[in-house]
Write an enzyme that holds these catalytic residues in place. Structure first.
Site, mmCIF file in Angstrom:
data_model
loop_
_atom_site.group_PDB
_atom_site.id
_atom_site.type_symbol
_atom_site.label_atom_id
_atom_site.label_comp_id
_atom_site.label_asym_id
_atom_site.label_seq_id
_atom_site.Cartn_x
_atom_site.Cartn_y
_atom_site.Cartn_z
ATOM 1 N N TYR A 70 12.455 25.778 22.735
ATOM 2 C CA TYR A 70 11.416 26.703 21.884
ATOM 3 C C TYR A 70 10.256 26.204 21.173
ATOM 4 C CZ TYR A 70 14.153 26.445 17.664
ATOM 5 O OH TYR A 70 14.515 25.897 16.304
ATOM 6 N N ASP A 120 17.034 31.105 23.609
ATOM 7 C CA ASP A 120 15.882 30.213 23.268
ATOM 8 C C ASP A 120 15.154 29.675 24.852
ATOM 9 O OD1 ASP A 120 16.607 30.295 20.824
ATOM 10 O OD2 ASP A 120 17.498 28.347 20.948
ATOM 11 N N HIS A 164 23.000 35.625 21.228
ATOM 12 C CA HIS A 164 21.992 34.780 21.024
ATOM 13 C C HIS A 164 22.351 33.400 22.045
ATOM 14 C CE1 HIS A 164 18.668 32.860 18.929
ATOM 15 N NE2 HIS A 164 19.505 31.735 18.822
ATOM 16 N N TYR A 168 28.091 31.998 21.329
ATOM 17 C CA TYR A 168 27.966 32.902 20.094
ATOM 18 C C TYR A 168 28.351 34.289 20.361
ATOM 19 C CZ TYR A 168 25.795 28.994 17.700
ATOM 20 O OH TYR A 168 25.283 27.800 17.253
ATOM 21 N N ASP A 175 15.831 35.320 15.250
ATOM 22 C CA ASP A 175 14.813 34.496 16.040
ATOM 23 C C ASP A 175 14.982 35.019 17.658
ATOM 24 O OD1 ASP A 175 17.172 33.189 15.168
ATOM 25 O OD2 ASP A 175 16.466 31.394 16.500
ATOM 26 N N ARG A 245 11.903 32.025 7.016
ATOM 27 C CA ARG A 245 11.542 31.895 8.515
ATOM 28 C C ARG A 245 12.207 32.962 9.404
ATOM 29 N NH1 ARG A 245 11.527 26.094 9.547
ATOM 30 N NH2 ARG A 245 13.445 25.857 10.815
ATOM 31 N N ILE A 247 12.215 36.204 8.467
ATOM 32 C CA ILE A 247 10.993 37.144 8.606
ATOM 33 C C ILE A 247 9.925 37.002 9.243
ATOM 34 C CG2 ILE A 247 9.571 38.173 6.679
ATOM 35 C CD1 ILE A 247 11.405 37.417 4.495
#
Length: 404
Positions: A70, A120, A164, A168, A175, A245, A247
């Site tokens: 990414y 990602d 994610h 996890y 993100d 980051r 946000i």
């Protein structure tokens, strides 16, 4: 004898020259430094800085081997926007070289394993839509479809949110919205007549309902629906910290998803509402200069600092959303003021007019070994870097959007 020595020396010089030429060829097309002037736009200076430092895009952030990642796609999506604005083929070629380095002749991604279910990995796929339109190379379409297959089988929380990563379980990270949803939206509109738009909206709804702090309206970095992991709040399941980051990831996910989300779809207004809410909340925690702290809602926290990558992401999102009419035009002025503050606070140029961006938060995470607890102090104490890709990419995006 003298002739022999002369021939021998000549052979050595020829060998050195040939080796030099071969080495230059091996590095790639971008061996000549891009020259920019002091009067060049910030977007051009930033692009030159990146290409001159990393002749091949897979080298971004000092990566030692080609990697489907990414960090590269975030940076190259900024190059794509710069290319679409300038039509300068060197920017398109930089993107294409990366794709061709990672995708083989059969349309397989190097070292990609769908079983990791790493969200990602979806993100670089968004680069391939335009490449396919430009070249009609079916390898790109093959990969696009392969990444859609990953989304189809991506593990989900009980309420339907994408994990994610496989490692996890039951966790949505903020993100993750940026990693998957712009690609997912573009794909379903382009190839599926929009059949999965409700599912796209569902991901944002879950984040809005579970990851946002009720007091500030700002997102935590992650949410464990099972509330079992050590960093999770026992009542809400959220991680402890509002990272600036984070946000930025959330806002970029919204504005770039809205680029493809049809205006006549019932959920479009809902996404617009989320964007207006987060824009208002983000502006409320700006520093007096117009930038954002690493731990966004606690400027007084010991060790806390103004952080560049998240600030640039927010600036870009505000500017783009105002340009698109997603936000009121006043947010464009906010973005312009913050951009100027960003340059003053973080950006330096060298004698070649290349830039250095300071105070980039290192990659921080949650869980793992050793266990990362995600406290405010953990984020505030994270080491900063210069010219890390999230800051360079987001600054380039904001510079393109603001025509700087």
């Amino acid at each position: 004898m003298l002739k022999f020595v002369s021939i021998k020396m000549s052979y050595k010089r020829t060998a050195v020259v040939l080796f030099s030429l071969f080495s230059s060829f091996a590095i790639g097309q971008n061996t000549e430094k891009i020259v920019v002037s002091a009067n060049s736009k910030w977007s051009e200076k930033t692009a030159a800085t990146i290409i001159n430092k990393y002749p091949k895009a897979w080298q971004i952030d000092g990566t030692e081997k080609p990697k489907w990642d990414y960090k590269m796609s975030l940076t190259l999506s900024a190059f794509e926007k710069l290319y679409l604005k300038t039509k300068d083929k060197k920017y398109l070629n930089y993107i294409k070289e990366y794709a061709d380095e990672l995708i083989d002749s059969s349309g397989n991604i190097a070292k990609y394993d769908i079983k990791e279910y790493n969200i990602d990995y979806v993100n670089p796929g968004k680069l391939l839509f335009n490449l396919y339109e430009e070249t009609k190379d079916n390898r790109y379409l093959t990969v696009i479809k392969q990444l859609r297959t990953q989304i189809e089988s991506q593990p989900r929380t009980a309420s339907g949110g994408f994990w994610h990563k496989q490692i996890y379980p039951n966790q949505m990270w903020i993100d993750g919205l940026y990693m998957a949803e712009p690609f997912y939206t573009q794909y379903t509109v382009k190839y599926e007549n929009g059949k999965s738009l409700d599912d796209v909206a569902k991901q944002f709804e879950l984040v809005h309902n579970h990851l946002l702090d009720k007091k500030t309206g700002l997102p935590y970095q992650a949410w464990d629906e099972s509330k079992e992991i050590g960093w999770a709040n026992s009542e809400t399941g959220t991680s402890p910290t509002i990272w600036n980051r984070g946000i930025g990831w959330y806002m970029m996910a919204l504005v770039e998803t809205l680029d493809y989300f049809p205006k006549n779809h019932p959920k479009q207004k809902e996404l617009l509402g989320y964007l207006n809410e987060i824009a208002k909340s983000a502006v409320q925690v700006q520093s007096p200069s117009g930038l954002w702290f690493q731990v966004a809602d606690k400027p007084e926290l010991s060790g806390n600092y103004l952080e560049s990558s998240g600030s640039a992401m927010i600036i870009y999102s505000l500017a783009k959303a105002a340009d698109k009419g997603y936000l009121a035009s006043s947010y464009k002025k906010t973005a312009q003021k913050s951009f100027n503050a960003f340059v003053k606070e973080f950006v330096k140029t060298n004698e070649n007019n290349e830039i250095t961006i300071s105070n980039v938060s290192s990659n921080v995470g949650l869980g793992g070994k050793p266990f990362r607890d995600g406290t405010n102090e953990y984020y505030a104490k994270s080491k900063t870097k210069d010219n890390s890709s999230p800051a360079l990419a987001a600054f380039l995006l904001s510079a393109v959007e603001l025509n700087k």
